[in-house]
Design an enzyme around this catalytic site. Structure first.
Site, PDB file in Angstrom:
ATOM      1  CG  ASP A  44      53.588 -32.805 -50.029  1.00  0.00           C
ATOM      2  OD1 ASP A  44      53.761 -33.851 -49.386  1.00  0.00           O
ATOM      3  OD2 ASP A  44      52.734 -32.664 -50.923  1.00  0.00           O
ATOM      4  CE  LYS A  66      53.638 -36.917 -52.782  1.00  0.00           C
ATOM      5  NZ  LYS A  66      53.236 -35.901 -53.775  1.00  0.00           N
ATOM      6  CG  MET A 180      55.263 -30.263 -61.560  1.00  0.00           C
ATOM      7  SD  MET A 180      54.288 -31.712 -61.136  1.00  0.00           S
ATOM      8  CE  MET A 180      52.640 -31.223 -61.634  1.00  0.00           C
TER       9      MET A 180
HETATM   10  N1  SAH Z   1      49.527 -28.014 -55.580  1.00  0.00           N
HETATM   11  C1  SAH Z   1      50.532 -27.105 -56.063  1.00  0.00           C
HETATM   12  C2  SAH Z   1      51.256 -27.622 -57.281  1.00  0.00           C
HETATM   13  C3  SAH Z   1      52.094 -28.853 -57.002  1.00  0.00           C
HETATM   14  S1  SAH Z   1      52.931 -29.410 -58.423  1.00  0.00           S
HETATM   15  C4  SAH Z   1      49.871 -25.740 -56.362  1.00  0.00           C
HETATM   16  O1  SAH Z   1      48.651 -25.653 -56.373  1.00  0.00           O
HETATM   17  O2  SAH Z   1      50.600 -24.766 -56.567  1.00  0.00           O
HETATM   18  C5  SAH Z   1      54.510 -28.679 -58.194  1.00  0.00           C
HETATM   19  C6  SAH Z   1      54.750 -27.574 -59.183  1.00  0.00           C
HETATM   20  O3  SAH Z   1      54.069 -26.401 -58.772  1.00  0.00           O
HETATM   21  C7  SAH Z   1      56.192 -27.151 -59.312  1.00  0.00           C
HETATM   22  O4  SAH Z   1      56.917 -27.993 -60.183  1.00  0.00           O
HETATM   23  C8  SAH Z   1      56.041 -25.755 -59.902  1.00  0.00           C
HETATM   24  O5  SAH Z   1      55.727 -25.820 -61.265  1.00  0.00           O
HETATM   25  C9  SAH Z   1      54.796 -25.277 -59.176  1.00  0.00           C
HETATM   26  N2  SAH Z   1      55.135 -24.501 -57.964  1.00  0.00           N
HETATM   27  C10 SAH Z   1      54.741 -24.749 -56.707  1.00  0.00           C
HETATM   28  N3  SAH Z   1      55.187 -23.798 -55.864  1.00  0.00           N
HETATM   29  C11 SAH Z   1      55.887 -22.915 -56.618  1.00  0.00           C
HETATM   30  C12 SAH Z   1      56.582 -21.702 -56.352  1.00  0.00           C
HETATM   31  N4  SAH Z   1      56.666 -21.194 -55.117  1.00  0.00           N
HETATM   32  N5  SAH Z   1      57.183 -21.065 -57.390  1.00  0.00           N
HETATM   33  C13 SAH Z   1      57.092 -21.539 -58.638  1.00  0.00           C
HETATM   34  N6  SAH Z   1      56.449 -22.678 -58.955  1.00  0.00           N
HETATM   35  C14 SAH Z   1      55.846 -23.355 -57.960  1.00  0.00           C
END
Ligand code: SAH
Length: 282
Positions: A44, A66, A180
């Protein structure tokens, strides 16, 4: 490095793997073991390149393309994943953070079940845990909260989720971690204030957590919208609301390590005296 006994990756199966928030050091041994054996790594947008670099030389890394929920694209990704597995490949589906936390991993796993494809789930450190740790913000602290909530600030249609009871959340959860949510930060802050929280309550926006581009903006519910816009802070970002954010100046170990600074001996001192002051106000 000592090695644990780790499973072998069977051809024709899929591993749904969490890559963690960015820093490759936060991968699990299962993830690393899977990357070393996979034939196809279907990844992803949020997966850091330094993690893909850990795939074995035999692995084809395929971008799943995506950034946020789009039904058509999601079903194409699932179809592709299934087609690779039916061709006998060891398919590693690599997702940012944890695959079962706001990552549509549940949908993909259900599709694998329907298709009769064997799979394994490899949990990862979700951004809301790893990102907070790297920002020096404890997700829970005995003096601050017994509840922490992880909530999405974005729906498939791109709007603020109406399925979230912000009033109940604001009342029940002293610390709220929003995924998000950057795009709608003003509206989200308004909802939380409308739920009865003080406009002065501390907020941190953690951008690109655990990567070399990590940047943390500290603000308040009242100022979050303007401060976020003025700073141009980029996504992906987490929004953290609550007094736990006030511990950051003392616990910001990452900046301290980078700049050779010493940490405060009593980071809670300020938050405690603030709490006492608040309690003594009639
Ligand atoms: N499955 C992922 C979340 C996916 S949704 C998890 O468990 O972390 C995507 C959201 O995750 C982004 O919009 C942000 O809010 C957060 N996110 C993912 N990686 C990030 C990072 N390195 N720094 C800050 N926010 C992050």
């Amino acid at each position: 490095m000592r090695t644990a006994k780790l499973p072998s990756f069977e051809g024709g199966s899929v591993w749904l793997v969490g890559a963690g928030p960015g820093d490759p050091g936060l991968l699990t041994l299962h993830a690393l073991n899977g990357l070393s054996q996979a034939d196809v790594v279907l990844y992803d947008a949020l997966v850091d390149e330094s993690i893909l670099a850990l795939a074995g030389p035999q692995a084809a890394c395929v971008y799943a393309g995506k950034r946020s929920g789009d039904g058509a694209t999601q079903s194409e990704i699932t179809k592709r994943m299934i087609a690779f597995a039916r061709a006998g490949k060891r398919v590693l589906r690599l997702k940012g953070g944890d695959p079962f936390v706001f990552g549509r991993g549940g949908e993909e796993a259900l599709a694998l079940v329907s298709a009769g494809i064997p799979f394994r789930i490899v949990p990862g450190i979700t951004a809301g845990i790893g990102g907070l740790a790297y920002a020096g913000i404890p997700a829970t602290h005995r003096d601050i909260n017994h509840v922490v909530s992880f909530v999405t600030g974005h729906m498939a249609g791109g709007d603020v989720p109406d399925g979230v009871n912000w009033r109940a959340l604001g009342e029940a959860s002293p610390v709220i971690v929003i995924y998000m949510g950057l795009k709608h930060i003003g509206r989200l802050a308004d909802e939380i204030v409308a739920a009865g929280r003080s406009p002065d309550e501390a907020v941190a926006i953690i951008s690109n957590a655990t990567t070399e581009r990590q940047f943390v903006l500290e603000t308040t519910l009242a100022r979050a919208r303007l401060d976020a816009a003025a700073s141009g802070i980029p996504g992906p970002a987490l929004i953290v609301v609550g007094d736990a954010v006030r511990l950051r100046p003392g616990l910001d170990w990452l900046s301290a390590a980078l700049h050779g600074r010493k940490l405060d001996a009593d980071p809670l001192g300020n938050a405690r005296s603030r709490k006492r002051r608040a309690a003594s106000v009639p």
